[in-house]
Enzyme design. Structure first.
Site, mmCIF file in Angstrom:
data_model
loop_
_atom_site.group_PDB
_atom_site.id
_atom_site.type_symbol
_atom_site.label_atom_id
_atom_site.label_comp_id
_atom_site.label_asym_id
_atom_site.label_seq_id
_atom_site.Cartn_x
_atom_site.Cartn_y
_atom_site.Cartn_z
ATOM 1 N N HIS A 105 0.844 -1.206 0.000
ATOM 2 C CA HIS A 105 0.000 0.000 0.000
ATOM 3 C C HIS A 105 0.880 1.257 0.000
ATOM 4 C CE1 HIS A 105 -3.030 -2.797 2.148
ATOM 5 N NE2 HIS A 105 -3.465 -2.631 0.923
ATOM 6 N N LYS A 109 -18.251 -6.329 7.986
ATOM 7 C CA LYS A 109 -16.991 -7.072 7.888
ATOM 8 C C LYS A 109 -16.168 -6.834 9.161
ATOM 9 C CE LYS A 109 -13.200 -7.405 4.574
ATOM 10 N NZ LYS A 109 -12.643 -6.755 3.402
ATOM 11 N N ARG A 168 -2.360 -6.505 -8.310
ATOM 12 C CA ARG A 168 -1.255 -7.455 -8.170
ATOM 13 C C ARG A 168 -1.316 -8.558 -9.208
ATOM 14 N NH1 ARG A 168 -2.802 -8.225 -2.065
ATOM 15 N NH2 ARG A 168 -4.716 -7.675 -3.158
ATOM 16 N N SER A 186 -2.829 -8.050 2.828
ATOM 17 C CA SER A 186 -3.259 -7.904 4.225
ATOM 18 C C SER A 186 -3.682 -9.263 4.775
ATOM 19 C CB SER A 186 -4.423 -6.911 4.307
ATOM 20 O OG SER A 186 -4.006 -5.649 3.876
#
Ligand code: ADP
Length: 150
Positions: free
Chosen positions: A18, A42, A91, A129
Site C-alpha cells: 500500500h 466485515k 497485483r 493484508s
C-alpha cells in the site's frame, strides 16, 4: 485545479504494498487521502482507529497525504472531500477482475470520478493484508512487510 485522489481500502493492516502505491501516486496527484472504509458487516482484525493512527504516523512528515475513516460508498466519500480520482492497486488477474467491476460500477454511479490503477511493484506483489493477518495470528513477525511498528 489541484488533483486530489482517494486511496480507499480496508488496510487491515496497511502494508508496504500500500505504501508503494501511495508514494507512486504522489508522482501523479497533488494530494492523496488514504480512506479506511468502515464496513460494519466485515469484522476487522486490527482496530480501525489504531490503524488510522499507524498510517498517519507513517506519513507524519508528508502534508500531501492524510488519513480518514469513512462509512458508506467510496464515490460518495470521494465527492464529499472533492476528490476526482480513486487509486487502486493491481497485483494479479484476480485483483483485476474484482477491481474492474468496482471501477465500472463506480463509473456508472458517477461520471465525475476516475479510477486510476497502479500495477504492484514486483517486490511487493506477494504482500497482502490477508497473508499478514495469518502471519500475525500465528505469532510470526510482520515488521518486514509494514512501514510502522506495531
Ligand atoms: P479492499 O479491502 O478494499 O480490497 P485492501 O486494503 O485489501 O482493500 O487493498 C486496497 C487496495 O490496495 C486494493 O486496490 C488492492 O488491490 C491494493 N493492494 C493490496 N496489496 C497490494 C500490494 N502488495 N501491492 C499493490 N497494491 C496492493
Amino acid at each position: 485545479m489541484k488533483k486530489t485522489a482517494i486511496f480507499p481500502g480496508s488496510f487491515d493492516p496497511f502494508t508496504n504494498g500500500h505504501l508503494d502505491i501511495v508514494l507512486r501516486g504522489l508522482l501523479c496527484f497533488d494530494k492523496i487521502v488514504i480512506a479506511l472504509g468502515s464496513n460494519t458487516t466485515k469484522e476487522r482484525y486490527f482496530d480501525i482507529l489504531m490503524m488510522k493512527d499507524k498510517i498517519a504516523s507513517t506519513f507524519s512528515s508528508n502534508n500531501l497525504v492524510s488519513v480518514e475513516v469513512f462509512e458508506g460508498m467510496t464515490v460518495d466519500f470521494a465527492q464529499k472531500i472533492n476528490a476526482n480520482y480513486i487509486i487502486r492497486g493491481l497485483r494479479n488477474t484476480i485483483d483485476f477482475e474484482y477491481e474492474k467491476n468496482i471501477a465500472q460500477l463506480n463509473k456508472d454511479l458517477t461520471n465525475k470520478i476516475e479510477t486510476i490503477f497502479f500495477i504492484a511493484s514486483p517486490q511487493n506483489s506477494f504482500i497482502s493484508s490477508t497473508i499478514l493477518r495469518e502471519l500475525h495470528k500465528n505469532k510470526q513477525s510482520i515488521v518486514k512487510y509494514i512501514p510502522y511498528s506495531l
